[in-house]
Design a protein around this motif. Structure first.
Motif, PDB file in Angstrom:
ATOM      1  N   ILE A  51       0.853  -1.188   0.000  1.00  0.00           N
ATOM      2  CA  ILE A  51       0.000   0.000   0.000  1.00  0.00           C
ATOM      3  C   ILE A  51       0.887   1.236   0.000  1.00  0.00           C
ATOM      4  O   ILE A  51       1.882   1.285   0.725  1.00  0.00           O
ATOM      5  CB  ILE A  51      -0.906   0.006   1.260  1.00  0.00           C
ATOM      6  N   ARG A  52       0.536   2.236  -0.780  1.00  0.00           N
ATOM      7  CA  ARG A  52       1.309   3.482  -0.830  1.00  0.00           C
ATOM      8  C   ARG A  52       0.535   4.676  -0.277  1.00  0.00           C
ATOM      9  O   ARG A  52       1.090   5.752  -0.119  1.00  0.00           O
ATOM     10  CB  ARG A  52       1.772   3.769  -2.258  1.00  0.00           C
ATOM     11  N   HIS A  53      -0.755   4.472  -0.002  1.00  0.00           N
ATOM     12  CA  HIS A  53      -1.594   5.558   0.520  1.00  0.00           C
ATOM     13  C   HIS A  53      -2.502   5.005   1.615  1.00  0.00           C
ATOM     14  O   HIS A  53      -3.130   3.971   1.433  1.00  0.00           O
ATOM     15  CB  HIS A  53      -2.439   6.178  -0.598  1.00  0.00           C
ATOM     16  N   ALA A  84       4.666   4.670   2.410  1.00  0.00           N
ATOM     17  CA  ALA A  84       3.258   5.057   2.260  1.00  0.00           C
ATOM     18  C   ALA A  84       3.028   6.442   2.855  1.00  0.00           C
ATOM     19  O   ALA A  84       3.696   6.844   3.804  1.00  0.00           O
ATOM     20  CB  ALA A  84       2.348   4.034   2.938  1.00  0.00           C
ATOM     21  N   ILE A  85       2.076   7.140   2.306  1.00  0.00           N
ATOM     22  CA  ILE A  85       1.700   8.465   2.788  1.00  0.00           C
ATOM     23  C   ILE A  85       0.369   8.324   3.515  1.00  0.00           C
ATOM     24  O   ILE A  85      -0.583   7.774   2.975  1.00  0.00           O
ATOM     25  CB  ILE A  85       1.561   9.454   1.626  1.00  0.00           C
ATOM     26  N   THR A  86       0.321   8.828   4.755  1.00  0.00           N
ATOM     27  CA  THR A  86      -0.888   8.728   5.563  1.00  0.00           C
ATOM     28  C   THR A  86      -1.535  10.089   5.716  1.00  0.00           C
ATOM     29  O   THR A  86      -0.862  11.082   5.974  1.00  0.00           O
ATOM     30  CB  THR A  86      -0.559   8.151   6.952  1.00  0.00           C
ATOM     31  N   VAL A  87      -2.855  10.116   5.533  1.00  0.00           N
ATOM     32  CA  VAL A  87      -3.642  11.332   5.730  1.00  0.00           C
ATOM     33  C   VAL A  87      -4.704  11.025   6.788  1.00  0.00           C
ATOM     34  O   VAL A  87      -5.386  10.000   6.710  1.00  0.00           O
ATOM     35  CB  VAL A  87      -4.336  11.773   4.414  1.00  0.00           C
ATOM     36  N   PHE A  88      -4.808  11.904   7.770  1.00  0.00           N
ATOM     37  CA  PHE A  88      -5.874  11.810   8.766  1.00  0.00           C
ATOM     38  C   PHE A  88      -7.062  12.609   8.260  1.00  0.00           C
ATOM     39  O   PHE A  88      -6.887  13.716   7.740  1.00  0.00           O
ATOM     40  CB  PHE A  88      -5.420  12.399  10.109  1.00  0.00           C
ATOM     41  N   VAL A  89      -8.256  12.051   8.402  1.00  0.00           N
ATOM     42  CA  VAL A  89      -9.462  12.778   7.985  1.00  0.00           C
ATOM     43  C   VAL A  89     -10.482  12.777   9.119  1.00  0.00           C
ATOM     44  O   VAL A  89     -10.523  11.856   9.926  1.00  0.00           O
ATOM     45  CB  VAL A  89     -10.104  12.178   6.706  1.00  0.00           C
ATOM     46  N   ASP A 108       3.865  17.607  11.340  1.00  0.00           N
ATOM     47  CA  ASP A 108       4.338  16.643  10.351  1.00  0.00           C
ATOM     48  C   ASP A 108       3.230  15.742   9.807  1.00  0.00           C
ATOM     49  O   ASP A 108       3.488  14.850   9.010  1.00  0.00           O
ATOM     50  CB  ASP A 108       5.467  15.787  10.931  1.00  0.00           C
ATOM     51  N   LEU A 109       1.983  15.989  10.194  1.00  0.00           N
ATOM     52  CA  LEU A 109       0.870  15.147   9.758  1.00  0.00           C
ATOM     53  C   LEU A 109       0.094  15.799   8.624  1.00  0.00           C
ATOM     54  O   LEU A 109      -0.102  17.012   8.609  1.00  0.00           O
ATOM     55  CB  LEU A 109      -0.082  14.878  10.921  1.00  0.00           C
ATOM     56  N   LEU A 110      -0.346  14.978   7.674  1.00  0.00           N
ATOM     57  CA  LEU A 110      -1.242  15.448   6.615  1.00  0.00           C
ATOM     58  C   LEU A 110      -2.674  15.218   7.069  1.00  0.00           C
ATOM     59  O   LEU A 110      -2.995  14.139   7.575  1.00  0.00           O
ATOM     60  CB  LEU A 110      -0.994  14.686   5.314  1.00  0.00           C
ATOM     61  N   CYS A 111      -3.516  16.223   6.881  1.00  0.00           N
ATOM     62  CA  CYS A 111      -4.907  16.105   7.301  1.00  0.00           C
ATOM     63  C   CYS A 111      -5.829  16.647   6.226  1.00  0.00           C
ATOM     64  O   CYS A 111      -5.445  17.526   5.449  1.00  0.00           O
ATOM     65  CB  CYS A 111      -5.138  16.890   8.596  1.00  0.00           C
ATOM     66  N   ALA A 112      -7.047  16.117   6.195  1.00  0.00           N
ATOM     67  CA  ALA A 112      -8.099  16.603   5.304  1.00  0.00           C
ATOM     68  C   ALA A 112      -9.404  16.579   6.085  1.00  0.00           C
ATOM     69  O   ALA A 112      -9.540  15.843   7.074  1.00  0.00           O
ATOM     70  CB  ALA A 112      -8.192  15.724   4.055  1.00  0.00           C
ATOM     71  N   SER A 113     -10.354  17.376   5.649  1.00  0.00           N
ATOM     72  CA  SER A 113     -11.621  17.487   6.373  1.00  0.00           C
ATOM     73  C   SER A 113     -12.461  16.220   6.307  1.00  0.00           C
ATOM     74  O   SER A 113     -13.003  15.772   7.314  1.00  0.00           O
ATOM     75  CB  SER A 113     -12.447  18.652   5.818  1.00  0.00           C
ATOM     76  N   GLY A 118      -9.661  13.487   1.554  1.00  0.00           N
ATOM     77  CA  GLY A 118      -8.466  12.660   1.720  1.00  0.00           C
ATOM     78  C   GLY A 118      -8.163  11.849   0.472  1.00  0.00           C
ATOM     79  O   GLY A 118      -7.013  11.758   0.042  1.00  0.00           O
ATOM     80  N   LEU A 119      -9.204  11.247  -0.122  1.00  0.00           N
ATOM     81  CA  LEU A 119      -9.012  10.500  -1.373  1.00  0.00           C
ATOM     82  C   LEU A 119      -8.559  11.426  -2.493  1.00  0.00           C
ATOM     83  O   LEU A 119      -7.682  11.074  -3.284  1.00  0.00           O
ATOM     84  CB  LEU A 119     -10.302   9.771  -1.759  1.00  0.00           C
ATOM     85  N   ALA A 120      -9.132  12.626  -2.555  1.00  0.00           N
ATOM     86  CA  ALA A 120      -8.729  13.597  -3.581  1.00  0.00           C
ATOM     87  C   ALA A 120      -7.265  13.992  -3.392  1.00  0.00           C
ATOM     88  O   ALA A 120      -6.522  14.136  -4.375  1.00  0.00           O
ATOM     89  CB  ALA A 120      -9.628  14.829  -3.531  1.00  0.00           C
ATOM     90  N   LEU A 121      -6.839  14.158  -2.155  1.00  0.00           N
ATOM     91  CA  LEU A 121      -5.444  14.492  -1.875  1.00  0.00           C
ATOM     92  C   LEU A 121      -4.526  13.375  -2.348  1.00  0.00           C
ATOM     93  O   LEU A 121      -3.511  13.626  -3.005  1.00  0.00           O
ATOM     94  CB  LEU A 121      -5.262  14.747  -0.377  1.00  0.00           C
ATOM     95  N   HIS A 122      -4.882  12.130  -2.070  1.00  0.00           N
ATOM     96  CA  HIS A 122      -4.078  11.001  -2.540  1.00  0.00           C
ATOM     97  C   HIS A 122      -4.078  10.923  -4.064  1.00  0.00           C
ATOM     98  O   HIS A 122      -3.042  10.643  -4.664  1.00  0.00           O
ATOM     99  CB  HIS A 122      -4.571   9.683  -1.935  1.00  0.00           C
ATOM    100  N   ARG A 123      -5.238  11.185  -4.701  1.00  0.00           N
ATOM    101  CA  ARG A 123      -5.288  11.197  -6.172  1.00  0.00           C
ATOM    102  C   ARG A 123      -4.334  12.236  -6.731  1.00  0.00           C
ATOM    103  O   ARG A 123      -3.619  11.970  -7.696  1.00  0.00           O
ATOM    104  CB  ARG A 123      -6.711  11.498  -6.658  1.00  0.00           C
TER     105      ARG A 123
END
Length: 165
Positions: A51-53, A84-89, A108-113, A118-123
């Protein structure tokens, strides 16, 4: 958030893959041990399924303590080391306020509303990586660049005596 009883988590319970992204719903009522087990499950999935995302959905959580947040943030850093890149939503406003009030570092954390964000950010990350790779295959004029292979018929005169080697 140490509780005497909580939801026991199977290592892969609730995790699923959407658009090449591991979606991990964080449980609302779980013990510190459950979150440590969740972290191990995420790492196992990232490693074994390549997994990369990863998206960790914390929208059901209305309370974080330092231990829970540290466990999840540490898991995000570990997945990064695995590639892998992790995003908290889904952080709730009260949770965000509490994390800041506790002076917990979140830089240092990536976050989305939302999960969709979050899926759009990974795309966008996937497409920007593809664009960089595509650009590396083109010269300054935008023409496709191919690697030239040496022609076996062109022999080199290493001795400069007119004979080919």
């Amino acid at each position: 958030m140490t509780q005497s009883r909580g939801t026991r988590l199977d290592e892969n319970e609730g995790m699923h893959i959407v658009e090449e992204t591991l979606i991990v719903p964080a449980p609302a009522n779980a013990t510190d041990t459950d979150y440590a087990q969740l972290k191990r499950g995420i790492l196992h999935a990232v490693h074994t399924a390549h997994i990369r995302h990863v998206i960790i959905d914390v929208s059901r959580m209305h309370f974080f303590d330092r231990v829970i947040f540290s466990t999840l943030a540490e898991g995000a850093r570990m997945t990064k080391l695995l590639g892998a890149i992790t995003v908290f939503v889904g952080f709730q406003p009260g949770v965000v306020s509490a994390l800041i009030d506790m002076d917990i570092p979140c830089d240092d954390l990536l976050c989305a509303s939302t999960l969709e964000d979050g899926l759009a950010l990974h795309r966008s990350m996937r497409s920007s990586c593809a664009t960089v790779e595509d650009d590396e295959d083109k010269n300054d004029e935008g023409d496709e660049v191919t690697e030239e292979q040496p022609d076996d018929s062109d022999e080199i005169d290493h001795d400069n005596d007119g004979t080919s080697v």
